[in-house]
Design a protein around this motif. Structure first.
Motif, mmCIF file in Angstrom:
data_model
loop_
_atom_site.group_PDB
_atom_site.id
_atom_site.type_symbol
_atom_site.label_atom_id
_atom_site.label_comp_id
_atom_site.label_asym_id
_atom_site.label_seq_id
_atom_site.Cartn_x
_atom_site.Cartn_y
_atom_site.Cartn_z
ATOM 1 N N UNK A 216 -9.908 20.143 -14.722
ATOM 2 C CA UNK A 216 -9.667 20.599 -16.540
ATOM 3 C C UNK A 216 -7.754 21.299 -15.885
ATOM 4 N N UNK A 217 -7.638 21.708 -14.326
ATOM 5 C CA UNK A 217 -6.327 21.713 -14.208
ATOM 6 C C UNK A 217 -5.297 20.914 -14.059
ATOM 7 N N UNK A 218 -5.967 20.255 -13.426
ATOM 8 C CA UNK A 218 -4.940 18.370 -13.479
ATOM 9 C C UNK A 218 -4.828 18.092 -14.994
ATOM 10 N N UNK A 219 -5.765 18.065 -16.152
ATOM 11 C CA UNK A 219 -6.075 17.784 -17.405
ATOM 12 C C UNK A 219 -4.839 18.693 -18.005
ATOM 13 N N UNK A 220 -4.616 19.999 -17.595
ATOM 14 C CA UNK A 220 -3.723 20.864 -18.462
ATOM 15 C C UNK A 220 -2.510 20.598 -18.125
ATOM 16 N N UNK A 221 -2.274 20.146 -16.969
ATOM 17 C CA UNK A 221 -0.978 20.152 -16.068
ATOM 18 C C UNK A 221 -0.051 19.086 -16.706
ATOM 19 N N UNK A 222 -1.291 17.798 -16.713
ATOM 20 C CA UNK A 222 -0.862 16.239 -17.518
ATOM 21 C C UNK A 222 -0.557 16.611 -18.971
ATOM 22 N N UNK A 223 -1.671 17.148 -19.720
ATOM 23 C CA UNK A 223 -0.888 17.355 -21.515
ATOM 24 C C UNK A 223 0.285 18.480 -21.453
ATOM 25 N N UNK A 224 0.676 19.305 -20.500
ATOM 26 C CA UNK A 224 1.763 20.006 -20.494
ATOM 27 C C UNK A 224 2.652 19.433 -20.442
ATOM 28 N N UNK A 225 2.591 18.412 -19.073
ATOM 29 C CA UNK A 225 4.292 17.485 -19.126
ATOM 30 C C UNK A 225 4.221 16.553 -20.179
ATOM 31 N N UNK A 226 2.656 16.047 -21.115
ATOM 32 C CA UNK A 226 3.441 15.055 -21.945
ATOM 33 C C UNK A 226 3.855 15.755 -22.760
ATOM 34 N N UNK A 227 3.551 16.914 -23.394
ATOM 35 C CA UNK A 227 4.447 17.897 -23.836
ATOM 36 C C UNK A 227 4.968 17.691 -24.252
ATOM 37 N N UNK A 228 5.602 18.303 -22.976
ATOM 38 C CA UNK A 228 7.569 18.628 -22.496
ATOM 39 C C UNK A 228 8.223 17.289 -22.593
ATOM 40 N N UNK A 229 6.892 15.929 -22.543
ATOM 41 C CA UNK A 229 8.026 15.094 -22.488
ATOM 42 C C UNK A 229 8.509 14.667 -24.164
ATOM 43 N N UNK A 230 7.330 14.720 -24.577
ATOM 44 C CA UNK A 230 7.670 14.442 -26.298
ATOM 45 C C UNK A 230 8.872 14.794 -26.449
ATOM 46 N N UNK A 231 8.393 16.290 -26.464
ATOM 47 C CA UNK A 231 9.478 17.426 -26.858
ATOM 48 C C UNK A 231 10.506 16.937 -26.317
ATOM 49 N N UNK A 232 10.795 16.917 -25.338
ATOM 50 C CA UNK A 232 12.180 16.664 -24.769
ATOM 51 C C UNK A 232 13.011 15.511 -25.322
ATOM 52 N N UNK A 233 12.219 14.329 -25.733
ATOM 53 C CA UNK A 233 12.426 12.869 -25.575
ATOM 54 C C UNK A 233 13.510 13.356 -27.051
ATOM 55 N N UNK A 234 12.199 13.493 -28.173
ATOM 56 C CA UNK A 234 12.672 14.744 -29.714
ATOM 57 C C UNK A 234 14.184 15.037 -29.256
ATOM 58 N N UNK A 235 13.887 16.354 -28.730
ATOM 59 C CA UNK A 235 15.094 16.888 -29.102
ATOM 60 C C UNK A 235 16.577 16.335 -28.326
ATOM 61 N N UNK A 236 16.303 15.495 -27.559
ATOM 62 C CA UNK A 236 17.452 14.773 -26.900
ATOM 63 C C UNK A 236 18.373 13.513 -27.886
ATOM 64 N N UNK A 237 17.675 12.928 -28.851
ATOM 65 C CA UNK A 237 17.440 11.990 -29.476
ATOM 66 C C UNK A 237 18.547 12.940 -30.741
ATOM 67 N N UNK A 238 18.205 14.206 -31.311
ATOM 68 C CA UNK A 238 18.346 14.736 -32.393
ATOM 69 C C UNK A 238 19.546 15.531 -31.733
ATOM 70 N N UNK A 239 19.150 16.300 -31.246
ATOM 71 C CA UNK A 239 20.691 17.262 -30.381
ATOM 72 C C UNK A 239 21.647 16.054 -30.032
#
Lengths: 296, 295
Positions: free
Chosen positions: B72-95
């Motif tokens: 569970x914990x690894x899955x959760x962290x994986x999903x958190x990091x995934x969110x992080x990367x997606x949001x980072x990429x989108x905000x970076x391109x738009x910003x």
């Protein structure tokens, strides 16, 4: 220089327009919907137009105790604003000179922005919990008996908000003092002004407009803060925390009305601050030096 | 001048003391308590000050045995990091795009400032309000669904618009692109326009100028913006909670859940883990640029 606008300008301008629409569209939607009629729901189309939901908010009939949360947030925000202004100016002045631990303080300040808010919040909660238990266990009986907790809006809550507002305050002070003309102080010193006189009559009037900006930052950061408050605030919630709790339970436009009101307060404070900054600037221009503007 | 020597000028350390005091009392000491309590024991009623690695062991329970399946914990962290990367990429391109437009295509400084201010104003509004403002648009009977039904593109409302991973990412982008726009714009505004002219005169294409001149010079802004976005998304539990309909797990949410159950040591252990991972990402970013130098 190339003539005219390249095609990319229009693409980028369109992109900018879409971005602004994306930023404002949803917010405008809830502002409009907060004026729903009494039978209106959470979505469009509007079911009549009224101030019903604002009235309900004001009378306290619907959502419990929003008013006191509102005042608590306002008081806390103003306190954070004042402390941020005073402490940031002092620290900004200190950072213009050298002192022991200067680098350490800088990195701790930046770290406070980088450490996830929930971690800071949890730390403060633990600190006060341990303190409370220590008091109950070791304090003389007459204190320990009536003692409940040191946690509260103006102890742990204030501290939590300051760890968020002060770093921004210091960074803005850096920017202010980078642009500050040191010759003004030298001139004051040469005229025999004491350090306090130099500060009160030379430095402060020059930086005051930007300093109001620092206070503004402090207020809004506190006014909208959730993550750091979530564990550190004690039993009584701030307005954003109440609002967060309401998102899952309230299903009437009343919550939109609440959103409109809090946004209104933000904008009112910003407006007041901007007005103060502009009037100070105008005063500086009027009463500032006339050097180089002609004879006598 | 002896006259001014007698006047009292406060030493620098004294001026910095109130500021430093706040951070010592409300940041440094609390962090030490988090680390300390993460090694304490607990039961249903209280925390017990005796050293144990129980919180960490329980957090990672079964992670090794079940490999390659994730616990569970690894899955959760994986999903958190995934969110992080997606949001980072989108905000970076738009910003980056927005900042580029403001810095290089808008000519007057007043106009630049006005447009930058327009991007900043929503930031002054409560995050929760900006989150719930998506409800009338994305909800089951929201504007988007009813528009799509009226046009005839769909027969039934799309369910995944709200309270889904999609709406979480959307809210993050809506809330935090500001943190990318302002630092990148700040870096770009300092770029000497003659450099772009020089690149143009030397025959560089638009993309070559962008890649070899603008991006390297805007790097400090990009890194500072990235640090903000990464930190916020990694630690967030409010946006994920409200916009995910309390259904999506994240690193911050684990801590919150533990706290609601008054299990302070495991909450602290998870906070230490979250902090370590966030700092790892930041250190990696920091290798590209010296933040202190850029301020």
């Amino acid at each position: 220089m190339r003539e005219g606008r390249p095609a990319s300008f229009y693409w980028l301008a369109a992109f900018f327009g879409l971005f602004v629409l994306f930023l404002y569209g949803p917010m405008i939607a809830i502002f409009v919907l907060s004026f729903q009629g009494p039978t209106g729901g959470m979505t469009f189309p509007m079911n009549g137009v009224s101030l019903h939901w604002f009235g309900k908010l004001w009378s306290g009939g619907g959502i419990v105790d929003i008013k006191s949360a509102f005042w608590r947030s306002l008081q806390l925000g103003l306190t954070v604003m004042l402390i941020t202004m005073v402490f940031s100016v002092l620290a900004g002045l200190a950072f213009r000179k050298r002192f022991k631990g200067q680098n350490l303080l800088f990195y701790v300040t930046i770290a406070s922005l980088i450490v996830p808010s929930i971690v800071t919040s949890l730390g403060i909660a633990l600190q006060f919990r341990l303190f409370d238990e220590a008091v109950k266990a070791y304090a003389p009986g007459f204190i320990a008996e009536s003692y409940t907790t040191a946690m509260g809006i103006f102890t742990s809550g204030l501290g939590a908000h300051l760890t968020w507002a002060l770093p921004f305050g210091l960074l803005i002070m850096f920017a202010i003092f980078n642009r500050f003309d040191g010759r003004l102080e030298e001139a004051a010193r040469d005229q025999g002004a004491t350090p306090w006189q130099t500060f009160a009559h030379v430095i402060l009037p020059v930086i005051l407009p930007s300093l109001i900006g620092v206070g503004l930052f402090g207020f809004t950061l506190s006014w909208d803060e959730i993550a750091r408050s979530s564990q550190a605030i004690g039993e009584k919630n701030t307005l954003p925390l109440e609002l967060q709790a309401l998102t899952s339970t309230v299903t009437t436009p009343e919550i939109y009305a609440l959103g409109t009101v809090t946004t209104g307060v933000s904008f009112l404070v910003i407006g007041l601050a901007l007005a103060a900054i502009l009037s100070l600037r105008a005063r500086q221009a009027r009463r500032g030096s006339d050097a180089g503007k002609g004879m006598l | 001048m002896p006259a001014t020597k007698t006047a009292y000028a406060p030493p620098a350390w004294l001026q910095a003391l109130p500021f430093a005091g706040v951070f010592a009392l409300f940041f440094v000491v609390p962090l030490l308590f988090v680390v300390m309590v993460s090694f304490w024991d607990y039961n249903d009623y209280s925390i017990i000050p005796s050293f144990t690695t129980r919180s960490y062991v329980e957090t990672f329970e079964g992670c090794y045995d079940r490999l390659p399946e994730l616990c569970t914990i690894l899955k959760t962290y994986l999903s958190t990091v995934k969110f992080c990367l997606i949001v980072w990429a989108i905000t970076l391109v738009i910003g980056f795009t927005i900042a580029y437009f403001l810095a290089f295509h808008v000519q007057s400084v007043t106009m630049q400032m006005t447009l930058a201010l327009i991007c900043t104003i929503p930031f002054w509004t409560s995050n929760v309000i900006r989150m719930i403002s998506w409800v009338p648009l994305l909800g089951r009977n929201g504007l988007v669904n009813s528009a799509l039904i009226n046009v005839g593109l769909i027969n039934q409302p799309i369910e995944w618009l709200l309270f889904s991973q999609f709406s979480v990412v959307l809210a993050f982008v809506h809330l935090f692109t500001f943190f990318m726009v302002i630092p990148i714009f700040n870096s770009m505004a300092r770029i000497d326009k003659r450099l772009l002219e020089a690149a143009y005169d030397a025959g560089a294409s638009g993309w070559q100028t962008l890649w070899n001149v603008v991006i390297p010079l805007a790097k400090p802004g990009i890194v500072i913006g990235s640090i903000f976005v990464v930190t916020i998304v990694m630690g967030d539990f409010i946006t994920v909670g409200v916009m995910g309909g309390q259904q999506i797990a994240s690193a911050g949410k684990i801590i919150e859940t533990r706290l609601n159950a008054l299990q302070f040591p495991p909450a602290a252990a998870n906070a230490v883990i979250l902090l370590a991972i966030t700092l790892l990402i930041i250190t990696a970013l920091n290798r590209f640029v010296d933040i202190r130098k850029e301020l």
